[in-house]
Design a protein around this motif. Structure first.
Motif, PDB file in Angstrom:
ATOM      1  N   ALA A 120      -7.810   8.395   6.759  1.00  0.00           N
ATOM      2  CA  ALA A 120      -8.451   9.455   5.853  1.00  0.00           C
ATOM      3  C   ALA A 120      -9.728   9.899   6.440  1.00  0.00           C
ATOM      4  N   GLU A 121      -9.870  11.355   6.117  1.00  0.00           N
ATOM      5  CA  GLU A 121     -10.971  12.231   6.407  1.00  0.00           C
ATOM      6  C   GLU A 121     -11.519  12.625   5.278  1.00  0.00           C
ATOM      7  N   ALA A 122     -12.828  13.273   5.721  1.00  0.00           N
ATOM      8  CA  ALA A 122     -13.791  13.595   4.357  1.00  0.00           C
ATOM      9  C   ALA A 122     -13.252  14.325   3.253  1.00  0.00           C
ATOM     10  N   HIS A 123     -12.290  15.552   3.930  1.00  0.00           N
ATOM     11  CA  HIS A 123     -11.751  16.336   2.776  1.00  0.00           C
ATOM     12  C   HIS A 123     -10.611  15.780   1.927  1.00  0.00           C
ATOM     13  N   ASP A 124     -10.180  14.639   2.321  1.00  0.00           N
ATOM     14  CA  ASP A 124      -8.658  13.980   1.649  1.00  0.00           C
ATOM     15  C   ASP A 124      -9.235  13.469   0.241  1.00  0.00           C
ATOM     16  N   ARG A 125      -8.236  13.536  -0.687  1.00  0.00           N
ATOM     17  CA  ARG A 125      -8.710  13.167  -1.982  1.00  0.00           C
ATOM     18  C   ARG A 125      -7.475  12.199  -2.353  1.00  0.00           C
ATOM     19  N   PRO A 126      -7.801  11.034  -3.076  1.00  0.00           N
ATOM     20  CA  PRO A 126      -7.044  10.042  -3.425  1.00  0.00           C
ATOM     21  C   PRO A 126      -6.047  10.719  -4.576  1.00  0.00           C
ATOM     22  N   VAL A 127      -4.928  10.124  -4.893  1.00  0.00           N
ATOM     23  CA  VAL A 127      -3.892  10.337  -5.775  1.00  0.00           C
ATOM     24  C   VAL A 127      -4.219   9.511  -6.883  1.00  0.00           C
ATOM     25  N   ARG A 128      -3.720   9.704  -8.090  1.00  0.00           N
ATOM     26  CA  ARG A 128      -3.901   8.878  -9.452  1.00  0.00           C
ATOM     27  C   ARG A 128      -2.801   7.852  -9.392  1.00  0.00           C
ATOM     28  N   ALA A 129      -1.516   8.259  -8.851  1.00  0.00           N
ATOM     29  CA  ALA A 129      -0.478   7.175  -9.015  1.00  0.00           C
ATOM     30  C   ALA A 129       0.474   7.692  -7.681  1.00  0.00           C
ATOM     31  N   VAL A 130       1.423   6.667  -7.539  1.00  0.00           N
ATOM     32  CA  VAL A 130       2.557   6.929  -6.548  1.00  0.00           C
ATOM     33  C   VAL A 130       3.849   6.592  -7.513  1.00  0.00           C
ATOM     34  N   VAL A 131       4.839   7.303  -7.389  1.00  0.00           N
ATOM     35  CA  VAL A 131       6.183   7.112  -7.855  1.00  0.00           C
ATOM     36  C   VAL A 131       7.021   6.653  -6.725  1.00  0.00           C
ATOM     37  N   THR A 132       7.849   5.547  -6.839  1.00  0.00           N
ATOM     38  CA  THR A 132       8.760   5.385  -5.901  1.00  0.00           C
ATOM     39  C   THR A 132      10.101   5.041  -6.627  1.00  0.00           C
ATOM     40  N   PRO A 133      11.230   4.842  -6.066  1.00  0.00           N
ATOM     41  CA  PRO A 133      12.522   4.446  -6.683  1.00  0.00           C
ATOM     42  C   PRO A 133      12.450   3.110  -7.279  1.00  0.00           C
ATOM     43  N   SER A 134      11.567   2.278  -7.072  1.00  0.00           N
ATOM     44  CA  SER A 134      11.391   0.905  -7.904  1.00  0.00           C
ATOM     45  C   SER A 134      10.304   1.040  -8.939  1.00  0.00           C
ATOM     46  N   GLY A 135       9.349   1.896  -9.022  1.00  0.00           N
ATOM     47  CA  GLY A 135       8.458   1.980 -10.147  1.00  0.00           C
ATOM     48  C   GLY A 135       7.316   2.823  -9.939  1.00  0.00           C
ATOM     49  N   VAL A 136       6.137   2.503 -10.465  1.00  0.00           N
ATOM     50  CA  VAL A 136       5.040   3.222 -10.487  1.00  0.00           C
ATOM     51  C   VAL A 136       3.799   2.319  -9.964  1.00  0.00           C
ATOM     52  N   ARG A 137       2.908   2.872  -8.986  1.00  0.00           N
ATOM     53  CA  ARG A 137       1.756   2.327  -9.051  1.00  0.00           C
ATOM     54  C   ARG A 137       0.678   3.097  -8.848  1.00  0.00           C
ATOM     55  N   ARG A 138      -0.390   2.575  -9.942  1.00  0.00           N
ATOM     56  CA  ARG A 138      -1.336   3.527 -10.312  1.00  0.00           C
ATOM     57  C   ARG A 138      -2.853   2.954  -9.363  1.00  0.00           C
ATOM     58  N   PHE A 139      -3.724   3.643  -9.067  1.00  0.00           N
ATOM     59  CA  PHE A 139      -4.933   3.438  -8.323  1.00  0.00           C
ATOM     60  C   PHE A 139      -6.248   3.768  -8.970  1.00  0.00           C
ATOM     61  N   PRO A 140      -7.469   2.974  -8.694  1.00  0.00           N
ATOM     62  CA  PRO A 140      -8.574   3.159  -9.383  1.00  0.00           C
ATOM     63  C   PRO A 140      -9.017   4.613  -9.331  1.00  0.00           C
ATOM     64  N   ALA A 141      -9.697   4.961 -10.242  1.00  0.00           N
ATOM     65  CA  ALA A 141     -10.442   6.395 -10.250  1.00  0.00           C
ATOM     66  C   ALA A 141     -11.292   6.570  -9.363  1.00  0.00           C
TER      67      ALA A 141
END
Length: 205
Positions: free
Chosen positions: A184-205
């Motif tokens: 990751a670089e300084a300008h990269d922003r995290p996402v709130r969630a990832v959706v895959t064929p098996s479900g959803v994973r959320r990430f801390p704000a």
């Protein structure tokens, strides 16, 4: 330099090559089946359930399919914005009005893209979205996304920041693309969630 005794972190170019190699081995049936399951999970996300406008994209090649999701969102009455690639790699936007409204466009020697026909809304249209669905190749446990390296979505994220817009950022991936860590670089922003064929994973704000 890496720390003594600690293996060097793979660079983005190497990781992109590796993830693309796996995707390129998928069959058309693999891609279609994954797209249906991915749409089912994505439609349950509160960020999409409550959204009036969603900025998304049309998957191409072996990317996780998005058309089933786009059509389901539109059937809900959601305004769906799709990107139009500009010569400088920035993105304009147009409204999605069904699969028949998509036109194939080849930009130079790149893969053919499906882009919305009709009115161009301008690059700032993305700032009106309640949620932005991002393409990618991987995401890590922090929510940091590995993109394809073209820089188009880096510009989108920078535009959102300048406008003080804070849509939910969600990346659509295959199950094996959720990994321990990506560079990751300084300008990269995290996402709130990832959706895959098996479900959803959320990430801390």
């Amino acid at each position: 330099m890496s720390q003594i005794g600690r293996p060097a972190e793979p660079d983005k170019r190497t990781l992109r090559r590796d993830f693309l190699a796996v995707r390129n081995r998928l069959t058309a049936d693999d891609v279609h089946g994954s797209a249906v399951r991915l749409a089912e999970h994505a439609l349950g996300l509160p960020e999409l359930t409550d959204a009036r406008t969603v900025a998304a994209y049309v998957a191409v090649g072996s990317e996780p399919g998005t058309l089933a999701l786009l059509d389901a969102l539109r059937a809900r009455g959601v305004r769906v914005l799709l990107p139009v690639l500009l010569p400088d790699n920035d993105l304009d936007w147009g409204a999605y009005s069904g699969e028949r409204s998509l036109v194939p466009v080849r930009h130079g020697g790149r893969m053919e893209l499906l882009e919305p026909a009709g009115e161009r809304l301008g690059p700032d249209a993305v700032t009106t979205a309640d949620a932005v669905l991002l393409p990618g190749l991987a995401v890590d446990h922090r929510g940091m996304r590995l993109g394809r390296g073209g820089g188009s979505y880096d510009r989108v994220l920078a535009r959102l920041e300048r406008a003080d817009a804070h849509p939910a950022l969600v990346v659509l991936l295959y199950d094996g693309e959720v990994v321990a860590r990506v560079p990751a670089e300084a300008h990269d922003r995290p996402v709130r969630a990832v959706v895959t064929p098996s479900g959803v994973r959320r990430f801390p704000a």
